[in-house]
Design a protein around this motif. Structure first.
Motif, mmCIF file in Angstrom:
data_model
loop_
_atom_site.group_PDB
_atom_site.id
_atom_site.type_symbol
_atom_site.label_atom_id
_atom_site.label_comp_id
_atom_site.label_asym_id
_atom_site.label_seq_id
_atom_site.Cartn_x
_atom_site.Cartn_y
_atom_site.Cartn_z
ATOM 1 N N UNK C 5 0.832 -1.211 0.000
ATOM 2 C CA UNK C 5 0.000 0.000 0.000
ATOM 3 C C UNK C 5 0.865 1.258 0.000
ATOM 4 N N UNK C 6 1.986 1.209 0.755
ATOM 5 C CA UNK C 6 2.903 2.360 0.770
ATOM 6 C C UNK C 6 3.464 2.597 -0.631
ATOM 7 N N UNK C 7 3.825 1.489 -1.288
ATOM 8 C CA UNK C 7 4.379 1.580 -2.640
ATOM 9 C C UNK C 7 3.358 2.218 -3.582
ATOM 10 N N UNK C 8 2.127 1.724 -3.488
ATOM 11 C CA UNK C 8 1.061 2.189 -4.375
ATOM 12 C C UNK C 8 0.757 3.675 -4.166
ATOM 13 N N UNK C 56 0.374 4.589 4.949
ATOM 14 C CA UNK C 56 1.537 4.696 5.823
ATOM 15 C C UNK C 56 2.581 5.639 5.247
ATOM 16 N N UNK C 57 3.818 5.135 5.150
ATOM 17 C CA UNK C 57 4.913 5.956 4.659
ATOM 18 C C UNK C 57 4.670 6.411 3.222
ATOM 19 N N UNK C 58 3.840 5.677 2.482
ATOM 20 C CA UNK C 58 3.506 6.093 1.115
ATOM 21 C C UNK C 58 2.871 7.464 1.078
ATOM 22 N N UNK C 59 2.196 7.841 2.172
ATOM 23 C CA UNK C 59 1.583 9.169 2.228
ATOM 24 C C UNK C 59 2.414 10.159 3.028
ATOM 25 N N UNK C 60 3.249 9.666 3.964
ATOM 26 C CA UNK C 60 4.011 10.618 4.780
ATOM 27 C C UNK C 60 5.359 10.985 4.171
ATOM 28 N N UNK C 61 5.946 10.094 3.362
ATOM 29 C CA UNK C 61 7.267 10.384 2.802
ATOM 30 C C UNK C 61 7.231 11.449 1.684
ATOM 31 N N UNK C 62 6.245 11.440 0.786
ATOM 32 C CA UNK C 62 6.189 12.520 -0.196
ATOM 33 C C UNK C 62 5.983 13.889 0.470
ATOM 34 N N UNK C 63 6.284 14.956 -0.258
ATOM 35 C CA UNK C 63 6.223 16.301 0.312
ATOM 36 C C UNK C 63 4.827 16.675 0.811
ATOM 37 N N UNK C 64 3.802 16.063 0.250
ATOM 38 C CA UNK C 64 2.455 16.298 0.772
ATOM 39 C C UNK C 64 2.384 15.851 2.225
ATOM 40 N N UNK C 65 3.157 14.805 2.569
ATOM 41 C CA UNK C 65 3.225 14.327 3.936
ATOM 42 C C UNK C 65 3.896 15.340 4.852
ATOM 43 N N UNK C 66 4.839 16.093 4.291
ATOM 44 C CA UNK C 66 5.474 17.180 5.027
ATOM 45 C C UNK C 66 4.421 18.235 5.375
ATOM 46 N N UNK C 67 3.554 18.527 4.409
ATOM 47 C CA UNK C 67 2.450 19.456 4.642
ATOM 48 C C UNK C 67 1.496 18.923 5.707
ATOM 49 N N UNK C 68 1.248 17.625 5.650
ATOM 50 C CA UNK C 68 0.384 16.955 6.634
ATOM 51 C C UNK C 68 0.957 17.111 8.036
ATOM 52 N N UNK C 69 2.282 16.896 8.125
ATOM 53 C CA UNK C 69 2.992 17.012 9.403
ATOM 54 C C UNK C 69 2.857 18.434 9.953
#
Lengths: 150, 338, 118
Positions: C5-8, C56-69
C-alpha cells in the motif's frame, strides 16, 4: 510572421516529451522510496520501540541522510534524470534540493555560499509550508474560540 | 559616406583581414564527440585542477589564446587588440584573460554569438588600419553556465527534449593584416535583435531561429548572393529544434538551404551523448570554427562559408520577470583567398 | 501488505508530480511548493488522514506528507497552547526534518564537491 503563427511552427518542430515511460519510472522509483520509508518506520517502531510521532521523525531523518549521501556521491541527480518526479516529490527530493546548492556554492565560502544559498531551491517550500500551517492554526483557533471550546 | 558598406547592414572588408592562427580547447565530453580529432587540446578533467569551474573556464580560455599566439609565433605584446566574450555575468572570463594577456581589451557580449561579434569587430579594426593584429575569442563551460542559468549540478531534475547542452570549450583566432595567408574575412553582417515572444528557456533554438533567418536574409540581399554562393552556412547553437525551424522559415520564403546548411550545436555532439537538441553556449560555435571549420577551409574542402552564430540575449532576472527571449545573429564570411 | 500500500500510494503521488512536470512548465521547485501546500490543504479538509491510515509511509514520505505534518502539528499545538500554538506547532513538528536537512547538507558540503555531468 505573427507571434501566434510562429508559436504554431515552434510547437510543430519541437519534440514531444515521452509520456508513458516517465510516468512508469516515477511510479516505481517514488513507490520504492516510500516503501523504504515504511521499512525504516517499522524498524523504528519495532526495534527501537519509538512512538508513532518519533518513528515518523526517525524515518524522515534516515531518508534525508541517505539523500544527502547519494547527492554528495553525485548519484542522486542520476536518479533524478531517470525518475523525474519519482525522486523529486519524496522527502529525499527536498533533501536533495537543500544539499545540492550547499555543495554547489561552497566555492563562494561557508557563510555567504553554503550558509546563504542552502535554501536557494528549498526555501520556498518552508515559506509556503510553514505559512500555510500557521494560517491553518489561526483559523482553527478562531473556530475553536467561536465554538466555545477554548 | 559609407564606403565599405553594402545594403542595410553588411560590411565589406577590401583588405580581407587574414586568419593568422586559431586554436581550440575543449572538455572531455566534447572531445568524445564526432569532432574530437579537430581540437587542439582535450582536457581530461573539466575542473582542470582549479579551485572552481569559473577558474577552469578562464584557464581553458587562456590556453586557447596562448596556443593561438604561439601558432602565429607571436607574443601577447605583439597583438594590438583583444576582443573576447563569454556567458558569465559581466563577461568575467574574458576580462580575466585580458588581465593576464595585457593586450588592450574590448569585452564583447552577444551571448552564444560572441565569437562572430568579436571577429566582426576584429576585422573592422584590422581592415580600417586601427590594428595590425586582433585576437578574438569566446568561451563557455557547462558547469559555470548551469549554475548561473539553471540549477545546482547535483539537483536531480529532468531536461525536456528541446533543451541543449552547454559546450565546455574555448576558441580563439588571431586576425591580421598580413598578406599571403589562405583564409580571410571578406564580409560581415551585423544582426538586429529579433523577438518572437518565446519564453521557454529550455527551447533556446526556437527563440533564436528568427534572428538567424533575418540575418541570413539581410546578408544575401545586401551582398546580392544566393545560398549556392556558399559552400556552407553555419549557425552556432540553434540545435535540432532551432535549425529545423530556421530551415522552415527560409523555405517559406523560397530559400532552400539543403545540405549547404549545418548547425555547430548539431555537429559537436553525437546522438548517443544525451544532449537532446544539441550543443549550445558561446564556446559551441567558437570551438567548431577554430577546430573543424578552419581545418576544412585550409584543406580546400570548403572555399567560402558564412559563419553565423546566434545568441539569446535574456538574463535570469528578465526570465523570472516573465520577459520573452530576444535573439541575435551576426554573420561573418570566411573565404579561401585564391 | 502495508508495504504494498505504501508503494502504491507513494508511487501514485509521484505520478501526479510527473504529470505536472510533463504537461505544465512548472520547475521542480514549484512542484515541491505546490505539494507541501496541497498537503496542508488536504489535511485541513480531512482528506489526507485517511490516505496516511491507508498508505503509511507512502503518504508521509512525499512532500504532501510534510504538509500533513505541518498542519497536524499546528492543530495539536493550538489545542494545547491556544493561538501561539499556530505559530510554533507546524515548525516544531517539522523541525526534525528541517534540522536534519541543514546538518546533513552542511556536512555534505564539507565532504563533497559538485561534479560536472556527462
Amino acid at each position: 510572421m505573427q507571434q501566434k503563427e510562429y508559436e504554431k511552427l515552434v510547437k510543430a518542430k519541437s519534440p514531444k516529451s515521452k509520456v508513458i515511460l516517465p510516468l512508469i519510472k516515477a511510479f516505481f522509483v517514488g513507490g520504492a522510496i516510500c516503501t523504504l520509508g515504511q521499512g525504516i518506520r517499522e524498524i523504528g517502531e519495532k526495534c527501537l520501540s519509538l512512538d508513532e510521532q518519533a518513528a515518523g521523525c526517525f524515518t524522515s531523518v534516515c531518508l534525508i541522510f541517505l539523500s544527502a549521501l547519494f547527492t554528495g556521491l553525485g548519484l542522486y541527480d542520476e536518479l533524478g534524470k531517470f525518475a523525474g518526479a519519482g525522486s523529486i516529490v519524496p522527502i529525499t527530493g527536498f533533501a536533495n534540493s537543500v544539499v545540492s546548492p550547499a555543495m554547489e556554492f561552497k566555492r563562494e565560502g561557508y557563510v555567504m555560499g553554503v550558509g546563504a544559498k542552502m535554501f536557494n531551491v528549498a526555501g520556498p517550500v518552508l515559506v509556503y509550508g510553514i505559512s500555510a500551517s500557521v494560517l491553518y492554526g489561526v483559523i482553527y483557533w478562531l473556530v475553536l474560540l467561536i465554538g466555545g471550546k477554548l | 559616406m559609407m564606403l565599405n558598406h553594402l545594403g542595410k547592414q553588411t560590411l565589406v572588408f577590401p583588405s580581407r583581414p587574414s586568419v593568422l592562427s586559431y586554436a581550440s580547447v575543449v572538455g572531455p565530453k566534447e572531445g568524445e564527440g564526432p569532432l574530437g580529432n579537430f581540437f587542439d587540446e582535450i582536457v581530461p578533467d573539466d575542473l582542470m585542477g582549479q579551485d572552481s569551474f569559473e577558474k577552469a573556464e578562464l584557464k581553458m580560455l587562456e590556453d586557447a589564446c596562448d596556443r593561438t599566439l604561439s601558432k602565429a609565433k607571436k607574443l601577447a605584446c605583439d597583438v594590438d587588440v583583444y576582443l573576447g566574450g563569454d556567458l558569465l555575468n559581466q563577461i568575467v572570463s574574458s576580462a580575466y584573460a585580458a588581465r593576464g594577456l595585457g593586450i588592450p581589451y574590448l569585452g564583447v557580449y552577444g551571448a552564444c554569438s560572441s565569437m562572430a561579434q568579436a571577429m566582426l569587430l576584429g576585422a573592422v579594426l584590422v581592415d580600417g588600419g586601427y590594428a595590425d593584429t586582433a585576437l578574438c575569442s569566446a568561451v563557455s563551460h557547462f558547469s559555470t553556465a548551469e549554475r548561473q542559468y539553471r540549477f545546482p549540478l547535483e539537483l536531480g531534475s529532468q531536461r525536456p527534449p528541446s533543451s541543449q547542452w552547454t559546450v565546455t570549450g574555448a576558441g580563439a583566432v588571431l586576425l591580421g593584416c598580413e598578406k599571403g595567408l589562405p583564409v580571410g574575412i571578406t564580409h560581415a553582417t551585423i544582426g538586429s535583435v529579433w523577438d518572437m515572444g518565446q519564453k521557454d528557456i529550455n527551447n533556446m533554438g526556437a527563440a533564436m531561429a528568427p534572428a538567424a533567418h533575418e540575418t541570413l536574409k539581410a546578408h544575401l540581399l545586401d551582398t546580392g548572393r544566393d545560398v549556392t554562393d556558399y559552400d556552407l552556412i553555419v549557425s552556432g547553437d540553434l540545435g535540432k529544434v532551432g535549425s529545423s525551424i530556421l530551415r522552415e522559415l527560409c523555405e517559406r520564403e523560397g530559400l532552400y538551404l539543403g545540405a549547404r546548411y549545418i548547425d555547430c550545436g548539431c555537429e559537436i555532439f553525437g546522438d548517443d551523448q544525451g544532449v537532446f537538441s544539441g550543443g549550445s553556449g558561446a564556446g559551441c560555435s567558437a570551438v567548431t570554427l577554430c577546430g573543424w571549420l578552419f581545418s576544412r577551409l585550409l584543406s580546400g574542402d570548403l572555399r567560402r562559408i558564412l559563419f553565423m552564430p546566434t545568441g539569446a540575449l535574456m538574463s535570469v532576472t528578465t526570465s523570472q520577470q516573465g520577459e520573452s527571449i530576444p535573439g541575435i545573429a551576426h554573420a561573418v564570411t570566411l573565404e579561401v583567398i585564391p | 501488505m502495508i508495504y504494498f500500500r505504501a508503494f502504491l500510494v507513494g508511487g501514485l503521488i509521484c505520478v501526479t508530480g510527473q504529470l505536472l512536470l510533463l504537461f505544465t512548465d512548472m520547475t521542480s521547485a514549484r512542484i515541491l511548493v505546490l505539494f507541501v501546500t496541497l498537503g496542508v490543504l488536504l489535511t485541513v479538509v480531512g482528506l489526507y488522514q485517511p490516505l496516511v491510515d491507508f498508505g503509511g509511509a507512502g503518504a508521509t514520505v512525499p512532500l504532501t506528507g510534510f504538509g500533513y505534518l505541518l498542519a497536524e502539528g499546528a492543530k495539536k499545538a493550538v489545542e494545547e497552547e491556544g493561538v501561539l500554538g499556530a505559530l510554533t506547532g507546524g515548525a516544531a513538528a517539522a523541525s526534525g526534518g528541517i534540522s536534519a536537512a541543514i546538518v546533513f547538507g552542511y556536512l555534505a558540503s564539507l565532504l563533497f564537491s559538485s561534479k560536472t555531468k556527462q
